[in-house]
Design an enzyme around this catalytic site. Structure first.
Site, PDB file in Angstrom:
ATOM      1  N   GLU A 193      -7.287  17.112 -69.268  1.00  0.00           N
ATOM      2  CA  GLU A 193      -7.487  18.063 -68.163  1.00  0.00           C
ATOM      3  C   GLU A 193      -7.189  19.491 -68.918  1.00  0.00           C
ATOM      4  O   GLU A 193      -6.240  20.118 -68.545  1.00  0.00           O
ATOM      5  CB  GLU A 193      -6.542  17.831 -67.758  1.00  0.00           C
ATOM      6  N   GLU A 206     -13.509   7.606 -64.570  1.00  0.00           N
ATOM      7  CA  GLU A 206     -11.923   7.128 -63.729  1.00  0.00           C
ATOM      8  C   GLU A 206     -13.092   7.435 -61.934  1.00  0.00           C
ATOM      9  O   GLU A 206     -12.311   7.668 -61.277  1.00  0.00           O
ATOM     10  CB  GLU A 206     -11.245   8.440 -63.899  1.00  0.00           C
TER      11      GLU A 206
HETATM   12  O1  G3I Z   1       6.271   1.885 -64.456  1.00  0.00           O
HETATM   13  C1  G3I Z   1       6.933   2.320 -63.445  1.00  0.00           C
HETATM   14  C2  G3I Z   1       8.026   1.461 -62.753  1.00  0.00           C
HETATM   15  O2  G3I Z   1       8.731   1.620 -64.288  1.00  0.00           O
HETATM   16  C3  G3I Z   1       8.848   2.909 -62.238  1.00  0.00           C
HETATM   17  O3  G3I Z   1       9.376   2.465 -61.571  1.00  0.00           O
HETATM   18  C4  G3I Z   1       8.007   3.754 -61.375  1.00  0.00           C
HETATM   19  C5  G3I Z   1       9.303   4.797 -60.286  1.00  0.00           C
HETATM   20  O4  G3I Z   1       8.830   5.790 -60.805  1.00  0.00           O
HETATM   21  O5  G3I Z   1       7.536   4.250 -62.165  1.00  0.00           O
HETATM   22  C6  G3I Z   1       6.285   3.407 -62.462  1.00  0.00           C
HETATM   23  O6  G3I Z   1       5.542   4.562 -63.917  1.00  0.00           O
HETATM   24  C7  G3I Z   1       4.863   4.875 -63.076  1.00  0.00           C
HETATM   25  C8  G3I Z   1       3.508   4.496 -62.920  1.00  0.00           C
HETATM   26  O7  G3I Z   1       2.046   5.982 -62.168  1.00  0.00           O
HETATM   27  C9  G3I Z   1       2.580   3.135 -63.023  1.00  0.00           C
HETATM   28  O8  G3I Z   1       3.383   2.987 -62.268  1.00  0.00           O
HETATM   29  C10 G3I Z   1       4.490   6.855 -63.031  1.00  0.00           C
HETATM   30  O9  G3I Z   1       5.693   7.358 -62.606  1.00  0.00           O
HETATM   31  C11 G3I Z   1       3.948   7.099 -62.425  1.00  0.00           C
HETATM   32  O10 G3I Z   1       3.056   9.177 -62.999  1.00  0.00           O
HETATM   33  C12 G3I Z   1       2.199   6.556 -63.276  1.00  0.00           C
HETATM   34  O11 G3I Z   1       1.153   7.291 -62.404  1.00  0.00           O
HETATM   35  C13 G3I Z   1       0.143   7.480 -63.083  1.00  0.00           C
HETATM   36  C14 G3I Z   1      -0.172   8.672 -63.451  1.00  0.00           C
HETATM   37  O12 G3I Z   1      -1.946   8.653 -64.047  1.00  0.00           O
HETATM   38  C15 G3I Z   1       0.614   9.899 -64.035  1.00  0.00           C
HETATM   39  O13 G3I Z   1       0.174   9.227 -65.672  1.00  0.00           O
HETATM   40  C16 G3I Z   1      -0.723   6.632 -62.398  1.00  0.00           C
HETATM   41  O14 G3I Z   1      -0.749   5.371 -62.694  1.00  0.00           O
HETATM   42  C17 G3I Z   1      -2.506   7.007 -62.681  1.00  0.00           C
HETATM   43  O15 G3I Z   1      -3.958   6.407 -61.933  1.00  0.00           O
HETATM   44  C18 G3I Z   1      -3.073   8.268 -62.702  1.00  0.00           C
HETATM   45  O16 G3I Z   1      -3.592   8.462 -64.220  1.00  0.00           O
HETATM   46  C19 G3I Z   1      -4.659  10.193 -63.981  1.00  0.00           C
HETATM   47  C20 G3I Z   1      -5.546  10.179 -64.935  1.00  0.00           C
HETATM   48  O17 G3I Z   1      -4.371   9.391 -66.052  1.00  0.00           O
HETATM   49  C21 G3I Z   1      -5.801  11.646 -65.846  1.00  0.00           C
HETATM   50  N1  G3I Z   1      -6.447  11.465 -64.611  1.00  0.00           N
HETATM   51  C22 G3I Z   1      -6.409  11.457 -63.288  1.00  0.00           C
HETATM   52  C23 G3I Z   1      -5.926   9.856 -63.142  1.00  0.00           C
HETATM   53  C24 G3I Z   1      -4.916   9.611 -61.514  1.00  0.00           C
HETATM   54  O18 G3I Z   1      -3.844  10.534 -61.046  1.00  0.00           O
END
Ligand code: G3I
Length: 354
Positions: free
Chosen positions: A149, A266
């Site tokens: 991005e 994705e």
């Molecule tokens: O694993 C921790 C957990 O221990 C904790 O209790 C919880 C509470 O906040 O957070 C958990 O981590 C989260 C993780 O997903 C796993 O669920 C993060 O906070 C959360 O920010 C993270 O979100 C991910 C997001 O990217 C940001 O990294 C999404 O799963 C993921 O699907 C999303 O993927 C992105 C691609 O990388 C880039 N393109 C867009 C796409 C969708 O947003």
């Protein structure tokens, strides 16, 4: 049904076994392979360990895995001064066990940064991170989203680049630094620039972003930066008209004419804003998959298609975009009970039509 001696004698067992064999043959992995492509999905390694049914589905359907979060900074670098590769190592082991390749995601991004991340990250931090992560998996990760991005036209730069901490500190050269560091760490890995918002022909900001992306990619290629691919994320919207026609085809061809491969990394279809029961929403989601892939797969440079998850049981898109009626979103090829949906058939057919 009890298998009687007569049934066994009649060879009906073969007929009973046929659906299993048929399932293997009509897997998305097999359909993609017949079209010379890879199909895979983004996963969290702990889901594969905790849910044997889901793991079996992924092993049957996927020839590629993308770490949904396991290789991001807030996982690998959650603590300052050290690396935590446990989740990423687990995903590599799972991919090895499945005979799947890995597409690494993502080395540099403006999101998913740990609390300690500096306001002005320097070149040493950039090269140290990229070199350590890519180097650890040299020869084992087929391709990487090196920068995710990088384009944001609303940041009003003439070059359309996002004003990320990397950009603000190092200037546009951060892109070259990232790709060079990745190439030095694993010369065999295919290195991609990844972005969203390139998919729809009738969304003006997307068609404008395509022009910005082409100029950026052309500049990187001309400068001799070791870039090999564009990753188009492919997050589609079920309530929008599926406008994936000649303009998209032309964009893909122009990317290919730069000598680049194209990965759809994705793919999913949000259905939080579409009316109707599950069956109707599933048909609409399938139509989006079909129309997008019919155009994308007509471009030979498209070498891999991955969905952002495999089953609605685990979908960040369904999590992030809940439906107002409380029903769970259904953006992926398999439902929450791991059964194939019309989208899975639409994808198999799209792979088969090329
Ligand atoms: O694993 C921790 C957990 O221990 C904790 O209790 C919880 C509470 O906040 O957070 C958990 O981590 C989260 C993780 O997903 C796993 O669920 C993060 O906070 C959360 O920010 C993270 O979100 C991910 C997001 O990217 C940001 O990294 C999404 O799963 C993921 O699907 C999303 O993927 C992105 C691609 O990388 C880039 N393109 C867009 C796409 C969708 O947003």
């Amino acid at each position: 049904m009890a298998l009687t001696r007569r049934t066994l004698a009649s060879g009906a067992v073969a007929a009973l076994a046929a659906p299993v064999a048929a399932a293997r043959e009509t897997s998305l992995k097999a359909a993609a392979r017949r079209s010379g492509r890879l199909y895979g999905c983004a996963v969290e390694p702990h889901r594969l360990d905790e849910d044997t049914g889901f793991a079996a589905l992924a092993a049957r359907e996927c020839a590629a895995l993308i770490p949904e979060n396991a290789m991001k900074w807030d996982t690998v670098r959650h603590a300052e001064g050290r690396f935590d590769f446990a989740a990423a190592d687990r995903l590599l082991a799972q991919a090895d066990a499945m005979g799947a390749v890995v597409h690494g995601h993502c080395l540099l991004w403006h999101e998913a940064l740990p609390a300690w991340f500096p306001e002005r990250p320097d070149e040493r931090l950039l090269r140290g991170h990229v070199g350590a992560v890519v180097g650890r998996y040299a020869g084992r990760v087929r391709s990487w989203d090196v920068v995710n991005e990088a384009v944001e036209r609303n940041d009003r730069r003439p070059d359309g680049l996002r004003r990320s901490p990397w950009l603000e500190t190092l200037g546009p050269a951060y892109l070259r630094m990232a790709f060079e560091a990745a190439h030095e760490a694993d010369p065999a890995a295919r290195l991609a620039l990844a972005d969203y918002g390139l998919e729809y022909d009738d969304v003006v900001w997307m068609t404008e972003k395509r022009g910005t992306m082409l100029a950026l990619l052309g500049g990187l290629v001309k400068a001799g930066v070791p870039i090999h691919a564009l990753s188009i994320q492919g997050h589609l919207r079920g309530e929008q008209a599926p406008s994936f026609g000649r303009p998209l085809a032309d964009f893909l061809r122009r990317v290919a004419d730069l000598g680049l491969e194209i990965y759809v990394t994705e793919l999913d279809v949000r259905d939080d804003a579409t009316a109707g029961d599950a069956a109707r929403r599933d048909r609409n989601v399938a139509d989006h998959y079909r129309r997008f892939l019919d155009t994308a797969l007509a471009e030979p440079a498209v070498r891999m298609v991955c969905t952002w998850g495999l089953s609605d049981r685990y979908s960040a898109t369904a999590d992030f975009f809940p439906r107002p009626d409380g029903a769970r979103g259904r953006p992926l090829p398999f439902d929450a009970d791991l059964r194939p949906k019309p989208a899975a058939k639409a994808m198999r057919q799209a792979f088969g039509r090329i």
